[in-house]
Write a protein that holds these residues in place. Structure first.
Motif, PDB file in Angstrom:
ATOM      1  N   THR A  76       0.805  -1.227   0.000  1.00 22.85           N
ATOM      2  CA  THR A  76       0.000   0.000   0.000  1.00 22.85           C
ATOM      3  C   THR A  76       0.838   1.278   0.000  1.00 22.85           C
ATOM      4  O   THR A  76       0.453   2.253  -0.662  1.00 22.85           O
ATOM      5  CB  THR A  76      -0.971  -0.001   1.190  1.00 22.85           C
ATOM      6  N   PRO A  77       1.981   1.358   0.717  1.00 20.40           N
ATOM      7  CA  PRO A  77       2.772   2.604   0.647  1.00 20.40           C
ATOM      8  C   PRO A  77       3.183   3.004  -0.763  1.00 20.40           C
ATOM      9  O   PRO A  77       3.333   4.197  -1.043  1.00 20.40           O
ATOM     10  CB  PRO A  77       4.002   2.277   1.507  1.00 20.40           C
ATOM     11  N   GLY A 165      -2.802  -8.513  -5.852  1.00 20.76           N
ATOM     12  CA  GLY A 165      -3.542  -7.267  -6.024  1.00 20.76           C
ATOM     13  C   GLY A 165      -2.639  -6.144  -6.497  1.00 20.76           C
ATOM     14  O   GLY A 165      -3.019  -5.341  -7.358  1.00 20.76           O
ATOM     15  N   ALA A 166      -1.416  -6.063  -5.942  1.00 19.61           N
ATOM     16  CA  ALA A 166      -0.465  -5.042  -6.386  1.00 19.61           C
ATOM     17  C   ALA A 166      -0.044  -5.277  -7.833  1.00 19.61           C
ATOM     18  O   ALA A 166       0.150  -4.330  -8.601  1.00 19.61           O
ATOM     19  CB  ALA A 166       0.759  -5.044  -5.480  1.00 19.61           C
ATOM     20  N   LEU A 236      -7.179  -1.817  -5.629  1.00 21.16           N
ATOM     21  CA  LEU A 236      -6.228  -2.871  -5.989  1.00 21.16           C
ATOM     22  C   LEU A 236      -5.081  -2.965  -4.992  1.00 21.16           C
ATOM     23  O   LEU A 236      -4.548  -4.053  -4.752  1.00 21.16           O
ATOM     24  CB  LEU A 236      -5.678  -2.608  -7.396  1.00 21.16           C
ATOM     25  N   PHE A 237      -4.693  -1.840  -4.398  1.00 19.29           N
ATOM     26  CA  PHE A 237      -3.588  -1.844  -3.440  1.00 19.29           C
ATOM     27  C   PHE A 237      -4.050  -2.001  -1.996  1.00 19.29           C
ATOM     28  O   PHE A 237      -3.251  -1.885  -1.074  1.00 19.29           O
ATOM     29  CB  PHE A 237      -2.753  -0.579  -3.594  1.00 19.29           C
ATOM     30  N   GLY A 242      -8.343  -2.673   3.307  1.00 18.32           N
ATOM     31  CA  GLY A 242      -7.173  -2.996   4.111  1.00 18.32           C
ATOM     32  C   GLY A 242      -6.923  -4.477   4.193  1.00 18.32           C
ATOM     33  O   GLY A 242      -7.696  -5.314   3.751  1.00 18.32           O
ATOM     34  N   GLY A 243      -5.793  -4.805   4.795  1.00 16.83           N
ATOM     35  CA  GLY A 243      -5.457  -6.198   5.047  1.00 16.83           C
ATOM     36  C   GLY A 243      -5.342  -6.995   3.771  1.00 16.83           C
ATOM     37  O   GLY A 243      -4.834  -6.543   2.767  1.00 16.83           O
TER      38      GLY A 243
END
Length: 278
Positions: A76-77, A165-166, A236-237, A242-243
């Motif tokens: 996510t970052p 997802g990334a 997507l990220f 979350g999680g």
């Protein structure tokens, strides 16, 4: 009296000692790769993508704690830098073809390789591979760093699906670049193509918010707000839920939408490039 022409007087046939293979897609891709890596714009755009995604991503990793990753993915970052870095992919996509129209080099290209469909296919393939590789490398550098630095017991469990997802997110950004290339082929102007793409990326959230104010068109506004580029990347990220995100129906819907839009633009680019004069 008519002179008699003997066999010795006739010119002999010439056979080149050099191999003359029939042109194929590989030759066109090699040519497009040479063009891509020879341009300074490629270095600046892809270099800025790496600097923004990695720089912003590592800054976010440094400012977070292990416990924060119970709500978000390790990748996510990288999203925060990619929301800006995607513009570099879009700009490079447009320039991949529009710059040749601007300089007139496209005439030389189509003279050397008269099969325009082969040339356009080579551009799509070479650009897609370069954009996806650069984007994925930048994102996964941030993700792996976050997993190493913030992967303590306080970060909670993380499944491999979040990395998928990334990967879908990187593919999404690449498709935006392919869409930009298609727009560049249709518009044949760098500034015009970039302006169109910036409008497609930035205007939907604004239009959706405006439409949501009026009750009559509020459902349309909410639909636009749920299906636009920033929301798609955040989904997507793993930012909203979350999680462990993974390929949930919502994220796959975003990918399906961009595939349909990009596919339509690419098909139109083949039609126009094949029929239109340079």
């Amino acid at each position: 009296m008519t002179p008699t022409t003997t066999t010795a007087d006739q010119p002999g046939s010439y056979s080149s000692p050099l191999a003359t293979p029939r042109p194929h897609l590989g030759h066109a891709m090699a040519s497009e790769w040479t063009k891509l890596v020879s341009l300074r714009s490629t270095l600046w755009t892809l270099g800025s993508l790496v600097l923004i995604v990695v720089g912003v991503g590592l800054t976010v990793v440094a400012e977070t704690a292990d416990g924060d990753y119970t709500e978000i993915n390790f990748t996510t970052p990288a999203l925060f830098g990619l929301l800006v870095g995607q513009l570099a992919v879009i700009v490079l996509g447009v320039l991949t073809i529009s710059s040749e129209h601007g300089t007139g080099l496209v005439r030389t290209t189509f003279t050397a390789a008269p099969d325009r469909y082969r040339v356009l296919t080579a551009k799509y393939l070479v650009f897609s591979m370069a954009a996806f590789a650069t984007t994925a490398l930048s994102v996964f550098v941030v993700g792996i760093t976050a997993a190493v630095v913030r992967g303590g017991t306080a970060s909670g469990p993380h499944a491999a699906s979040e990395w998928f997802g990334a990967l879908l997110g990187c593919g999404y950004v690449t498709l935006l670049g392919v869409l930009a290339l298609a727009i560049g082929a249709l518009v044949r102007h760098s500034a015009g193509g970039i302006a169109v793409m910036l409008g497609l990326v930035t205007l939907p959230p604004v239009i959706g918010a405006m439409l949501s104010v009026w009750e009559a068109v509020a459902p349309t506004g909410r639909m636009i707000l749920q299906h636009n580029v920033p929301v798609a990347l955040m989904t997507l990220f793993g930012l909203p839920g979350g999680g462990d995100l993974g390929p949930d129906p919502s994220s796959l819907a975003h990918v399906t939408l961009i595939v349909l839009v990009t596919g339509s633009a690419v098909a139109a680019s083949y039609v126009f490039v094949g029929r239109r004069d340079v």
